[in-house]
Design an enzyme around this catalytic site. Structure first.
Site, short mmCIF file in Angstrom:
data_model
loop_
_atom_site.label_atom_id
_atom_site.label_comp_id
_atom_site.label_asym_id
_atom_site.label_seq_id
_atom_site.Cartn_x
_atom_site.Cartn_y
_atom_site.Cartn_z
N HIS A 78 -15.18 59.87 10.67
CA HIS A 78 -14.52 58.56 9.77
C HIS A 78 -13.17 58.96 9.17
O HIS A 78 -13.11 59.70 8.22
CB HIS A 78 -15.55 58.04 8.93
CG HIS A 78 -14.82 56.65 8.33
ND1 HIS A 78 -14.84 55.22 8.90
CD2 HIS A 78 -14.16 56.67 7.18
CE1 HIS A 78 -14.30 54.67 7.92
NE2 HIS A 78 -13.77 55.27 6.94
N HIS A 136 -11.11 52.29 10.57
CA HIS A 136 -11.45 53.47 11.13
C HIS A 136 -10.27 53.83 12.16
O HIS A 136 -9.92 52.92 12.96
CB HIS A 136 -12.92 53.55 11.75
CG HIS A 136 -13.50 54.67 12.44
ND1 HIS A 136 -14.55 55.36 12.17
CD2 HIS A 136 -12.68 55.44 13.40
CE1 HIS A 136 -14.88 56.31 12.94
NE2 HIS A 136 -13.65 56.44 13.65
N THR A 157 -7.31 45.76 11.53
CA THR A 157 -8.60 44.88 11.12
C THR A 157 -9.61 45.88 10.83
O THR A 157 -10.76 45.52 10.33
CB THR A 157 -8.60 43.95 12.21
OG1 THR A 157 -8.97 44.26 13.34
CG2 THR A 157 -7.48 42.89 12.26
N ASN A 168 -2.15 50.51 14.65
CA ASN A 168 -1.97 49.55 13.70
C ASN A 168 -2.21 50.09 12.10
O ASN A 168 -3.62 50.62 12.12
CB ASN A 168 -2.52 48.45 13.90
CG ASN A 168 -2.14 47.71 15.18
OD1 ASN A 168 -1.04 47.86 15.46
ND2 ASN A 168 -2.81 46.89 15.80
N HIS A 193 -7.79 54.22 14.81
CA HIS A 193 -8.09 53.92 16.08
C HIS A 193 -6.77 53.80 17.00
O HIS A 193 -5.65 53.33 16.04
CB HIS A 193 -9.01 52.85 16.52
CG HIS A 193 -8.36 51.60 15.86
ND1 HIS A 193 -8.59 51.34 14.39
CD2 HIS A 193 -7.77 50.51 16.35
CE1 HIS A 193 -8.32 49.99 14.30
NE2 HIS A 193 -7.51 49.61 15.41
N HIS A 240 -4.78 52.06 20.32
CA HIS A 240 -4.96 51.20 21.39
C HIS A 240 -4.19 51.64 22.53
O HIS A 240 -3.02 52.08 22.59
CB HIS A 240 -4.26 49.87 21.10
CG HIS A 240 -4.99 49.12 19.98
ND1 HIS A 240 -5.77 47.96 20.11
CD2 HIS A 240 -4.75 49.15 18.66
CE1 HIS A 240 -6.27 47.54 18.90
NE2 HIS A 240 -5.62 48.13 18.03
N CYS A 292 -19.09 50.78 8.35
CA CYS A 292 -18.01 50.69 9.43
C CYS A 292 -18.22 50.66 10.75
O CYS A 292 -19.10 51.25 11.30
CB CYS A 292 -17.26 52.29 9.17
SG CYS A 292 -16.03 52.59 10.37
N ASP A 348 -11.80 47.49 24.62
CA ASP A 348 -11.79 46.68 23.32
C ASP A 348 -12.43 45.46 23.96
O ASP A 348 -12.26 44.97 25.00
CB ASP A 348 -10.51 46.30 23.20
CG ASP A 348 -9.94 45.76 21.97
OD1 ASP A 348 -9.49 46.42 21.11
OD2 ASP A 348 -10.41 44.74 21.59
P1 5GP Z 1 -6.82 46.59 14.97
O1 5GP Z 1 -6.46 45.23 14.82
O2 5GP Z 1 -7.52 46.95 13.73
O3 5GP Z 1 -5.64 47.61 15.17
O4 5GP Z 1 -7.91 46.49 16.16
C1 5GP Z 1 -9.26 46.47 16.14
C2 5GP Z 1 -9.63 46.18 17.48
O5 5GP Z 1 -10.98 46.44 17.63
C3 5GP Z 1 -9.11 44.76 18.04
O6 5GP Z 1 -8.39 44.89 19.12
C4 5GP Z 1 -10.63 44.14 18.40
O7 5GP Z 1 -10.46 43.53 19.71
C5 5GP Z 1 -11.44 45.36 18.45
N1 5GP Z 1 -12.78 45.11 18.15
C6 5GP Z 1 -13.27 44.67 17.26
N2 5GP Z 1 -14.65 44.47 17.20
C7 5GP Z 1 -15.17 45.21 18.09
C8 5GP Z 1 -16.18 45.47 18.71
O8 5GP Z 1 -17.35 45.20 18.26
N3 5GP Z 1 -16.46 46.01 19.98
C9 5GP Z 1 -15.25 46.45 20.70
N4 5GP Z 1 -15.55 47.15 21.64
N5 5GP Z 1 -14.03 46.24 19.89
C10 5GP Z 1 -13.97 45.65 18.80
ZN ZN Z 2 -15.81 54.74 10.49
#
Ligand code: 5GP
Ligand code: ZN
Length: 120
Positions: free
Chosen positions: A46, A98, A95, A87, A100, A102, A4, A30
Site C-alpha cells: 500500500h 492506492h 479517486t 492520477n 496505480h 492506468h 483500501c 479496470d
Molecule cells: P483513479 O481515478 O483513482 O485514477 O482511478 C481509479 C480507477 O479504479 C477508475 O478507473 C475506476 O474505474 C477503477 N475502479 C474503481 N473501483 C474498482 C473496482 O472495484 N474494480 C476495478 N477493477 N476497478 C475499479
Molecule cells: Zn491499499
C-alpha cells in the site's frame, strides 16, 4: 491497509479480472474501461499516491514498468502503442488512494487533454 479498495483486490477480498501478477505487482482490468484496453497496474504494497513514493520504492517503480510492458504484450497492444497514466491527488482526479497506473490502448487515444469541460 484496512478499507483500501485496491488492498482488498490484492488480498482477494474483492474479485478482479487479473492479467498478471508477481509477488510485488498486480495487473487487472479496470471496472469502467475508458479505452478498448484499460488495465490498472498496482504495487501489492500500500502506497497512497505518487507523493508517497520513497527512494526505497525505486525497484517497485521499475517492476511496475516491466509489468506494463508485459501486460501490453499479453493484451496485444505492444506494437500499436499505449498510454501509461498516474492520477495524483484532487487536481489529478485520483479517486482510489492506492498508487496505480492506468494502461490504455487498443485505439488511437487522441492528444492528452488538460482541463475537462466539466471543470473549466
Ligand atoms: P483513479 O481515478 O483513482 O485514477 O482511478 C481509479 C480507477 O479504479 C477508475 O478507473 C475506476 O474505474 C477503477 N475502479 C474503481 N473501483 C474498482 C473496482 O472495484 N474494480 C476495478 N477493477 N476497478 C475499479
Ligand atoms: Zn491499499
Amino acid at each position: 491497509m484496512d478499507n483500501c479498495l485496491f488492498c482488498k483486490i490484492v488480498n482477494g477480498d474483492i474479485p478482479s479480472k487479473k492479467v498478471m501478477e508477481n509477488d510485488r505487482v498486480l495487473v487487472f482490468h479496470d471496472i469502467q474501461p475508458a479505452a478498448p484496453v484499460h488495465v490498472l497496474i498496482i504495487p501489492k504494497k500500500h502506497i497512497a499516491s505518487m507523493n508517497d513514493v520513497q527512494a526505497e520504492d525505486l525497484e517497485l517503480i521499475v517492476d511496475i514498468h516491466k509489468a506494463a510492458q508485459e501486460a501490453a504484450a499479453e493484451l496485444g497492444i505492444a506494437k500499436s502503442g499505449y498510454r501509461l497514466i498516474n492520477n495524483c491527488g484532487q487536481d489529478g482526479e485520483q479517486t482510489v488512494h492506492h498508487l496505480h497506473y492506468h494502461l490504455l490502448g487498443g485505439a488511437r487515444l487522441g492528444a492528452l487533454t488538460g482541463i475537462s469541460s466539466s471543470h473549466a
